[in-house]
Each structure stands twice: as structure tokens, then as C-alpha cells.
Design an enzyme around this catalytic site. Sequence first.
Site, PDB file in Angstrom:
ATOM      1  CG  HIS A  62      -1.732  -1.217   1.398  1.00  0.00           C
ATOM      2  ND1 HIS A  62      -3.054  -1.268   1.012  1.00  0.00           N
ATOM      3  CD2 HIS A  62      -1.453  -2.450   1.907  1.00  0.00           C
ATOM      4  CE1 HIS A  62      -3.543  -2.481   1.280  1.00  0.00           C
ATOM      5  NE2 HIS A  62      -2.584  -3.213   1.816  1.00  0.00           N
ATOM      6  CG  PHE A  63       3.964   1.961  -2.325  1.00  0.00           C
ATOM      7  CD1 PHE A  63       4.286   1.375  -1.104  1.00  0.00           C
ATOM      8  CD2 PHE A  63       4.736   1.618  -3.442  1.00  0.00           C
ATOM      9  CE1 PHE A  63       5.345   0.463  -0.984  1.00  0.00           C
ATOM     10  CE2 PHE A  63       5.793   0.709  -3.335  1.00  0.00           C
ATOM     11  CZ  PHE A  63       6.094   0.137  -2.104  1.00  0.00           C
ATOM     12  CG  ASN A  94      -6.209   0.152   0.705  1.00  0.00           C
ATOM     13  OD1 ASN A  94      -5.244  -0.027  -0.038  1.00  0.00           O
ATOM     14  ND2 ASN A  94      -6.158  -0.070   2.001  1.00  0.00           N
ATOM     15  CG  HIS A 176      -8.596  -8.032   3.837  1.00  0.00           C
ATOM     16  ND1 HIS A 176      -7.560  -7.266   4.318  1.00  0.00           N
ATOM     17  CD2 HIS A 176      -9.281  -8.460   4.923  1.00  0.00           C
ATOM     18  CE1 HIS A 176      -7.617  -7.257   5.639  1.00  0.00           C
ATOM     19  NE2 HIS A 176      -8.664  -7.958   6.034  1.00  0.00           N
ATOM     20  CG  HIS A 230      -3.484 -10.458   4.251  1.00  0.00           C
ATOM     21  ND1 HIS A 230      -4.781 -10.813   4.054  1.00  0.00           N
ATOM     22  CD2 HIS A 230      -3.421  -9.115   4.094  1.00  0.00           C
ATOM     23  CE1 HIS A 230      -5.465  -9.730   3.775  1.00  0.00           C
ATOM     24  NE2 HIS A 230      -4.676  -8.695   3.789  1.00  0.00           N
ATOM     25  CG  ASP A 300      -1.078  -6.035   4.075  1.00  0.00           C
ATOM     26  OD1 ASP A 300      -1.331  -5.071   3.332  1.00  0.00           O
ATOM     27  OD2 ASP A 300      -1.859  -6.429   4.959  1.00  0.00           O
ATOM     28  N   GLY A 319      -1.918  -1.925  10.305  1.00  0.00           N
ATOM     29  CA  GLY A 319      -0.927  -2.021   9.233  1.00  0.00           C
ATOM     30  C   GLY A 319       0.451  -1.645   9.729  1.00  0.00           C
TER      31      GLY A 319
HETATM   32  O1  DOR Z   1      -3.552  -4.034   8.373  1.00  0.00           O
HETATM   33  C1  DOR Z   1      -3.845  -3.752   7.223  1.00  0.00           C
HETATM   34  N1  DOR Z   1      -3.710  -2.498   6.749  1.00  0.00           N
HETATM   35  N2  DOR Z   1      -4.350  -4.687   6.412  1.00  0.00           N
HETATM   36  C2  DOR Z   1      -4.826  -4.410   5.188  1.00  0.00           C
HETATM   37  O2  DOR Z   1      -5.222  -5.309   4.498  1.00  0.00           O
HETATM   38  C3  DOR Z   1      -4.892  -3.015   4.729  1.00  0.00           C
HETATM   39  C4  DOR Z   1      -3.856  -2.239   5.370  1.00  0.00           C
HETATM   40  C5  DOR Z   1      -3.896  -0.751   5.106  1.00  0.00           C
HETATM   41  O3  DOR Z   1      -4.106  -0.369   3.960  1.00  0.00           O
HETATM   42  O4  DOR Z   1      -3.631   0.013   6.039  1.00  0.00           O
END
Ligand code: DOR
Length: 449
Positions: A62-63, A94, A176, A230, A300, A319
Site C-alpha cells: 500500500h503506497f 485502497n 482480503h 495474507h 502487505d 498495518g
Molecule cells: O492491516 C492492514 N492495513 N491490512 C490491510 O489489508 C490493509 C492495510 C492498510 O491499507 O492500512
Amino acid sequence: MSKTILVRGGRVVLPNGEAQTNLLLRDGKIVAVDASQRSAADEVIEAEGLIVLPGVIDDQVHFREPGLTHKEDLTTGSAAAAAGGVTTYLEMPNTNPPATDQAAIEWKYQRAAEVSQVNYGFYIGATESNVSELAAAQNVPGIKIFIGSSTGSLLVDDQLALERIFAETTLPICAHCEDETLVRQNRTRLGDQLSVADHSRIRDVEAAVVATSRALDLARRHQHRFHVLHVSTAAELPLLIDAAPYITAEVCLHHLFFSTDDYARLGTLVQMNPSLKSPRDTALLWQGLLSNRIQVIATDHAPHTLEEKSRPYPQSPSGLPAVENSLPLMLHQVHQGKCSLEQLAHWMSDAPARVWGLVGKGRIEVGYDADLVLVDPTLSRTITNESQFAKSRGSPWAGQALTGWPVRTVVGGVTAFLNGRLVDGVRGSRVRCDHARGGYWSTQSGIGT
Ligand code: DOR
């Protein structure tokens, strides 16, 4: 102008074992794997004493660009990737706005072409109403469904909407898997006096198993290529043993390295979705990997600021950052005898390339892209938050000493990272996906027992 590079004297990790050999690269491709050490070349990279691996492919990061760039962006995320030996990343939708149509995907590709230091691909996100966008999507590795909600607004929980996505699209799907209804029920039952350890009671084993079973059922009935993201519980492994050959699975480093025992020490630094499970789960996930029930290791990488992570649970977001340290963490496992270099290369490069049909990626083989990472297996260093190229300062691994670190990352034949420094101006390319080739199981049998 054509450029030839000789990578001389390294211990090269090939698809079927290791060899002390020389590689010849030309115009971004591998053109020989047993080149003479006297081959004429414009540049020589001395690899004696080093291990040469295919560049890592991280199929879940997630960048955060656009919209959440105080946490990360494509510049810093890709710099962290290069420093960690990751030559290709596949990025999740997302963001804000979420990447749920072709225009949003193209925006990301354009931005990445400007700033990304390694290769990139972007998933399209599913909503309950964008099935026509998903069906028509181009230049994406696949479709991402949040069957359980996480960071951001993406969620598809409605059965009819899920049926339509599996029925009316052809791109591979990943998801997910945490059951939204169970998660909400658990949350209500536990009340308001919560501590971070309750995260694993809210997002519990049953929530993961129910959602993964539901997704696998959809994939089977629609015979749709599907990748379980995951996997976090031992209870999901039997579901995967029975899975069809178009189904694959991934485990993340945090689920291999931490368990609920670590909340006391690390607090919200190990709050993530799916949540951590018991030490037994952690041990059995390793077994799942070693026995090829799980094919892929990803990070992730889901960064948040330290201020955000310091909020009391449940205001703290889920995350953690990992893209920069995934390879050293796994090299340390090799150093400790827990797995082999060949397995590492399979889980972190070859398998994700096969799952997503990434053309020219994942192997050191003639004709493949010259995406490589040179590793010093004797180099010992400690992970520190201050030394990260990524924005987040919340690594749960900070303070850990590891043996085995990348010293040079080569992206399409160009050195992007060398001895602790990024090389200015290097840019990766977008991945090309050949989904028609049939996925992981049709291209090889995998390794393990
Ligand atoms: O812990 C998580 N954070 N799991 C995810 O699948 C999404 C991610 C996020 O985008 O922060």
C-alpha cells in the site's frame, strides 16, 4: 545504445538450484547464465562473495498515493522497495480516491512512470457496483476485493455483488478475507473497554475462516483464478489443501514472525488486518509455506505515521511497514537454517510472478528481465526506523539484528541501489501480465514437499 553488463563470480540462485556462475545482461535482459568471465561487456559487476537472487516481487503493498501521502507515496515506497531488493511491487487500490476505475489506474501508472524507482503494477479495487469497470479493466495484474473492511472505504460483503464479480470478470481475483458480520458482532460483544490484544478477539480465527471459505466457494463454483491474501490462521490451511489448481495463497511476514504473545511488547505496532493469531498458528503457517499449501510471501506494507499508530486502540490504524526489510528478514531465516535460498527465491520472486502472469519476471533465466538483487550473506545490520527510506517510523522489527542484506538492486539492467544509497534518476517500468498462460499451477509444480 546497446549496453552489456557482466555480473561476475556470484553464487547465483537459479530456478533449480544454485550455481557459481557469471551472468550476461544486455539491454535490460538476461542473455546468458553461464557466460565466460572474459565476456566482452561495457560494465562488470563484481559479485564474488555475494549471492545473486532474482529481484523480489512483492504482490501486496500500500503506497498510499493518491490521497494518503503523509503515510507513504510512490517515491518513498519505491525507494524503500529498491533498498530492500524488491524490484517489482503490485500496489493495492485502497488509496483516496480508491482505484476502482481505469482512469484511477492510469493516473497511478503515469505517476509511477515519473517517480517509481522499481517496476510496478496496480490492482483495480472492487465495489458493489463497478463490475463493468472490473470486466473491462486493462493493464492490471488483477482485481482486489475487500471481503472484510480494512483501511479505507472498500468493502464488498453482499453475496449477489460477489457472485457477479466472480461470474462476469476474467482477471485473477485476490481478496482480503475477514468476515465483516462476525467482526462487527465481536466488536459489539467486547464493548468499549478495549486493549490492542482485543484486536485478535474482534478479528478472530472464525472471521478469517468463514471469509476464506466463502471466497474459495465462489472461486470454485465460478472456476475463477483466485489468490487468498495474507492467510493468518492454521485453520485456513486445510481449505487450501483441498483447493482447486487455479487457487493460490499468500502469507505475510508479520504472520510468520509475530503472534498474539507480541502485543504486550509491541502494542499497536503489531496491529494489522487480518490480526495476529496464536503462536501455534504462526508455527503452522511456516509449515503451510514449506509444504507448498501457501505459495507466496508478501509484506502487505501498510504504513501509518507513528502519531497515528500511537493512538489508543481502537483509534490506532491497522498495518505496518515491511517492504524495505522483507528480504533481510527472510535471508536471516536462511542464515539460521530455517529455509533455503532456493525456497526464498521461489516464495518471493518466482511464485508471485507465476500467480500474476508477470511476463519476464521472477527468475534468473535467459530471456528474463535483468531484475536482480545482490546480497552479502555475511553482512550483519540492525533494523532501525531512522535508516528507512519509507516514511513510516513504526517498524515492529526495529532493533533486530539480521545477517544477510542487499548491497545492490538492479532494475531492468540498471543499478537502482548500491551499498546503502539510492542511485538518482532510475525508473522502473510497468509490468506486463499474460493471464492467458494459466497461472501458477500450470507453469510449474512448485517446490516443497
Ligand atoms: O492491516 C492492514 N492495513 N491490512 C490491510 O489489508 C490493509 C492495510 C492498510 O491499507 O492500512
